[in-house]
Write an enzyme that holds these catalytic residues in place. Sequence first.
Site, PDB file in Angstrom:
ATOM      1  N   ASP A 196       0.879  -1.178   0.000  1.00  7.87           N
ATOM      2  CA  ASP A 196       0.000   0.000   0.000  1.00  7.87           C
ATOM      3  C   ASP A 196       0.916   1.227   0.000  1.00  7.87           C
ATOM      4  O   ASP A 196       1.744   1.387   0.909  1.00  7.87           O
ATOM      5  CB  ASP A 196      -0.873  -0.031   1.260  1.00  7.87           C
ATOM      6  N   ASN A 223       3.361   2.787 -10.239  1.00  9.46           N
ATOM      7  CA  ASN A 223       2.211   3.064 -11.105  1.00  9.46           C
ATOM      8  C   ASN A 223       0.973   3.571 -10.356  1.00  9.46           C
ATOM      9  O   ASN A 223       0.228   4.394 -10.869  1.00  9.46           O
ATOM     10  CB  ASN A 223       1.843   1.778 -11.868  1.00  9.46           C
ATOM     11  N   TYR A 263      -4.432  16.652  -8.801  1.00  6.65           N
ATOM     12  CA  TYR A 263      -3.762  15.613  -9.592  1.00  6.65           C
ATOM     13  C   TYR A 263      -2.538  16.190 -10.304  1.00  6.65           C
ATOM     14  O   TYR A 263      -1.444  15.616 -10.249  1.00  6.65           O
ATOM     15  CB  TYR A 263      -4.776  15.050 -10.593  1.00  6.65           C
ATOM     16  N   LYS A 310       1.474  15.270  -9.766  1.00  5.89           N
ATOM     17  CA  LYS A 310       2.325  14.723 -10.833  1.00  5.89           C
ATOM     18  C   LYS A 310       3.525  15.654 -11.097  1.00  5.89           C
ATOM     19  O   LYS A 310       4.597  15.177 -11.474  1.00  5.89           O
ATOM     20  CB  LYS A 310       1.512  14.479 -12.104  1.00  5.89           C
ATOM     21  N   VAL A 352      -5.372   6.796 -21.626  1.00  5.94           N
ATOM     22  CA  VAL A 352      -5.541   5.339 -21.687  1.00  5.94           C
ATOM     23  C   VAL A 352      -6.942   4.955 -21.210  1.00  5.94           C
ATOM     24  O   VAL A 352      -7.438   5.489 -20.209  1.00  5.94           O
ATOM     25  CB  VAL A 352      -4.474   4.640 -20.801  1.00  5.94           C
ATOM     26  N   THR A 396      -8.919   3.245 -19.245  1.00  3.16           N
ATOM     27  CA  THR A 396      -8.914   2.404 -18.035  1.00  3.16           C
ATOM     28  C   THR A 396     -10.126   2.621 -17.140  1.00  3.16           C
ATOM     29  O   THR A 396     -10.316   1.877 -16.195  1.00  3.16           O
ATOM     30  CB  THR A 396      -7.673   2.698 -17.161  1.00  3.16           C
TER      31      THR A 396
END
Length: 266
Positions: free
Chosen positions: A58, A86, A167, A171, A200, A202
């Site tokens: 985790d 990831n 976010y 990053k 992507v 997902t």
Amino acid sequence: MPVYVVIGASRGIGYQFLKTLSSQDPSNIIIGTARTVDAAQEKVAADGLKNVHIVHGDMDDHASLTAAARKTAEISGGVVDYLIANGAYFAIPCIFDVADDFVGKEDLFLDELKQIMRTNVAGTLFAFNAFMPLILKSSIKRVSAISSAAMLPEYIVGAEDPTSLHYALSKAALNTLVAKFAARYKQEGVRFVSISPGWVDTHADMPKEFMERMSKPFYRWDKTLKGPISPAQSAEMCLKVMDDLREEQSGEFLSQHGNHVWINGK
Ligand SMILES: NC(=O)c1ccc[n+]([C@@H]2O[C@H](COP(=O)([O-])OP(=O)(O)OC[C@H]3O[C@@H](n4cnc5c(N)ncnc54)[C@H](OP(=O)(O)O)[C@@H]3O)[C@@H](O)[C@H]2O)c1
């Protein structure tokens, strides 16, 4: 027999790394960490993935990453050749909020900032530290973090995208962290890279309106954009970026193409 470790491999691009690596070469040894081990192990068994091991990890709990590195050493004989951080937190509760929406919602801003920095930045630092003794025993020594072009000022301004604030901040910090690690381990020959995996496909489980709203700025930025790429396309490209990474590129932020073309034509 290269040894790969994917941190945050239960689903999405992370799980795809396991599938791609397993199909690319049956002699690969692949370790994926997951917060929910049983569910990930069931997926691996259902997909018949060979040489894939799931261990608990985790990113919010550094001790669990240290334990994951210990278990990995038992599986791999003490070496890791490729490490991929990831997993990520996305701050969904305020993903569409822009800076001034936090007037009167300062606690929400701070709580989400704390959580996203904890998972995406501190979690990556803890993962890199936990696995570094195993990386240093490799002759390949490649380490990556899956980042996002959402942090690029040229994207934010060019796409006129003031959303995904937390976010993007996380990053940006993640890319800096990767550069710091590249500087720290330059003499030891470890090559680090932050990789944007592209847009992507997902999040099929998210409501259609959510995905449309989120992707609108992507189309504004890149008029040639047709839609997301598949996890399989992205994983294969990201793995090639790690393989092709030259010594002098260590610490850089690259796209899935291994350059600064971020989506299709931008
Ligand atoms: N999809 C895209 O278009 C896109 C674009 C740019 C960048 N990225 C980046 O690509 C990476 C993967 O994204 P994705 O689209 O595959 O996302 P996803 O399908 O939502 O998967 C996220 C993964 O992160 C894991 N995770 C979350 N919190 C964690 C924690 N505290 N510790 C360990 N693992 C944790 C999740 O595990 P659980 O199952 O336990 O929640 C899951 O495996 C992320 O870094 C993301 O920022 C994606």
